[in-house]
Structure formats: structure tokens, C-alpha cells
Design a protein around this motif. Sequence first.
Motif, PDB file in Angstrom:
ATOM      1  N   PHE A   1      49.792   4.647  15.309  1.00 10.00           N
ATOM      2  CA  PHE A   1      50.241   6.837  15.185  1.00 10.00           C
ATOM      3  C   PHE A   1      49.041   7.713  15.356  1.00 10.00           C
ATOM      4  O   PHE A   1      48.277   6.735  14.330  1.00 10.00           O
ATOM      5  CB  PHE A   1      51.118   6.740  14.913  1.00 10.00           C
TER       6      PHE A   1
ATOM      7  N   LEU B   1      56.938  17.681  17.119  1.00  8.60           N
ATOM      8  CA  LEU B   1      55.422  16.988  17.333  1.00  8.60           C
ATOM      9  C   LEU B   1      55.548  15.955  18.137  1.00  8.60           C
ATOM     10  O   LEU B   1      56.193  15.043  17.838  1.00  8.60           O
ATOM     11  CB  LEU B   1      55.322  16.367  15.456  1.00  8.60           C
TER      12      LEU B   1
ATOM     13  N   ARG C   1      51.668  20.017  17.389  1.00 10.04           N
ATOM     14  CA  ARG C   1      52.243  20.267  16.843  1.00 10.04           C
ATOM     15  C   ARG C   1      52.756  21.283  18.273  1.00 10.04           C
ATOM     16  O   ARG C   1      51.816  22.116  18.139  1.00 10.04           O
ATOM     17  CB  ARG C   1      52.762  20.638  15.281  1.00 10.04           C
TER      18      ARG C   1
ATOM     19  N   PHE D   1      53.615  12.708  19.147  1.00 10.99           N
ATOM     20  CA  PHE D   1      53.046  11.462  19.002  1.00 10.99           C
ATOM     21  C   PHE D   1      52.512  10.142  19.888  1.00 10.99           C
ATOM     22  O   PHE D   1      53.230  10.359  20.935  1.00 10.99           O
ATOM     23  CB  PHE D   1      53.698  10.437  17.802  1.00 10.99           C
TER      24      PHE D   1
ATOM     25  N   GLN E   1      59.265  13.816  17.870  1.00 11.74           N
ATOM     26  CA  GLN E   1      59.574  13.947  17.286  1.00 11.74           C
ATOM     27  C   GLN E   1      60.617  15.501  16.743  1.00 11.74           C
ATOM     28  O   GLN E   1      59.665  16.624  16.888  1.00 11.74           O
ATOM     29  CB  GLN E   1      59.090  13.559  16.347  1.00 11.74           C
TER      30      GLN E   1
ATOM     31  N   TYR F   1      55.888   9.901  22.168  1.00  9.31           N
ATOM     32  CA  TYR F   1      57.025  10.187  21.307  1.00  9.31           C
ATOM     33  C   TYR F   1      57.205  11.286  21.120  1.00  9.31           C
ATOM     34  O   TYR F   1      56.186  11.554  20.839  1.00  9.31           O
ATOM     35  CB  TYR F   1      56.460   9.312  19.784  1.00  9.31           C
TER      36      TYR F   1
ATOM     37  N   ASP G   1      47.691  11.530  14.189  1.00 14.15           N
ATOM     38  CA  ASP G   1      48.179  12.336  13.301  1.00 14.15           C
ATOM     39  C   ASP G   1      49.463  13.233  14.749  1.00 14.15           C
ATOM     40  O   ASP G   1      49.786  14.455  13.555  1.00 14.15           O
ATOM     41  CB  ASP G   1      46.995  13.040  13.229  1.00 14.15           C
TER      42      ASP G   1
END
Lengths: 117, 117
Positions: B108, B88, B113, B90, B37, B35, B110
Amino acid sequence: AQTVTQSQPEMSVQEAETVTLSCTYDTSESDYYLFWYKQPPSRQMILVIRQEAYKQQNATENRFSVNFQKAAKSFSLKISDSQLGDAAMYFCAYRSAEGGSNYKLTFGKGTLLTVNP
Amino acid sequence: AAGVIQSPRHLIKEKRETATLKCYPIPRHDTVYWYQQGPGQDPQFLISFYEKMQSDKGSIPDRFSAQQFSDYHSELNMSSLELGDSALYFCASSLTTGVGWSNQPQHFGDGTRLSIL
């Protein structure tokens, strides 16, 4: 395609009080799961609670409970006795459970919860 | 209990460079999800693998590719990086076969980034 809507971008609650976060979703499927994830400032994604669509009983996890209304496609999260550590972004998420489907999570836009001491 | 491990935690790159993100799922989990974000956004599904085969694809740019290896770890390769790729990332894993699989949530890591300068 499924959609998840969180209509409250921000909410605040006093410590020890109760707060309810709203979530609605749209799907044509009959078998699915709904989740609430918490994302604190550390940015981890932490599972708070989950609900199976075919179960009428609302899920509870300690101070967290849901109000699942399948016909209305509503899935709200209630946090009782709010604590400072509950402050975070809360995401509502949908996942199909039907055979042959993909099992990705579809997230709402999130609700930022502030807990006031 | 073992969790999903992502590396690196932070990565800084310049435009047009390449990046590789790694994910080590929970042992015995058969499905891995990626994912993305963006700042102030909800996580968006990129791609998933089931038993080392791509199982679903979301809004993943053509500049990105991913694979899952024989030891079940997964890598997300990103080329020609753009400023908009700052986010970010994931990785999550779950079990999607076997008894009670449908009740298993995604766990998930952590996150990594990624910052593009």
C-alpha cells in the motif's frame, strides 16, 4: 462473496503481555490467502503477517503469530511481548488465490488495539 | 526498496468540484488496486488494473473513473464531489503473474486524504 468478521472492535493489553485478536471468514473457495494489516495513527497500511490456506503450518513473524483453523474458518493473530508501538487498528483481510479470480482484498471492520504502559 | 507513491497526500475540495489522485506502483508490479477508507471504516475496494486493463470493479460510483497509463501509473478521477466522498484513498500494487506470484502481498501507498468542504 467472501466476508471477513472481526468480533472485537477494541482490545487492550499491558505492555509486555500477550494479546490475541480474532478473525473469522466465510468463503466457498479452497485456495486463498489471509492477511493481518496494521494501521497506526499515521494511517499507513502495514502488512503484519500472511497465511496461505493450503499450508497447515501457522505463520510466524517475530512476535506475531497466527492460529489458522481452516475447517473453522478462523484466523486469529497473537502478539507476544506487546510493545507501545503495537498500538494500532488491526485489519484481517482475505484474498482469493484461485485462477481467474480477482485478487482484491476484503477487509474486516478492524480491531483497535491499545497498549497500556 | 521502492514503495507505492501516491500524490497528493492531502487534498481539499468543495462540493461539485473534481479531483484527480495519482498512484505510482512499485516497479515491475503488474496490478494496481484502489481502495476507499471512510472515517472509522475498513478499506473498500474500488477498482483494479492488470497490465493497463481494468481487471475488476467494486463499489465505485459512476462519478469516479480510473485508468492505468503506459508507464503503469494510475489515476483516479472523481467528479461532482460530494461530502460523502471525504475519505482516505489508498492505492496498492502487487505482482499477479510469474513464478511465486500468488505469494506476493499487496503493498500500500500512504494514501491520499480527500476532504470535501
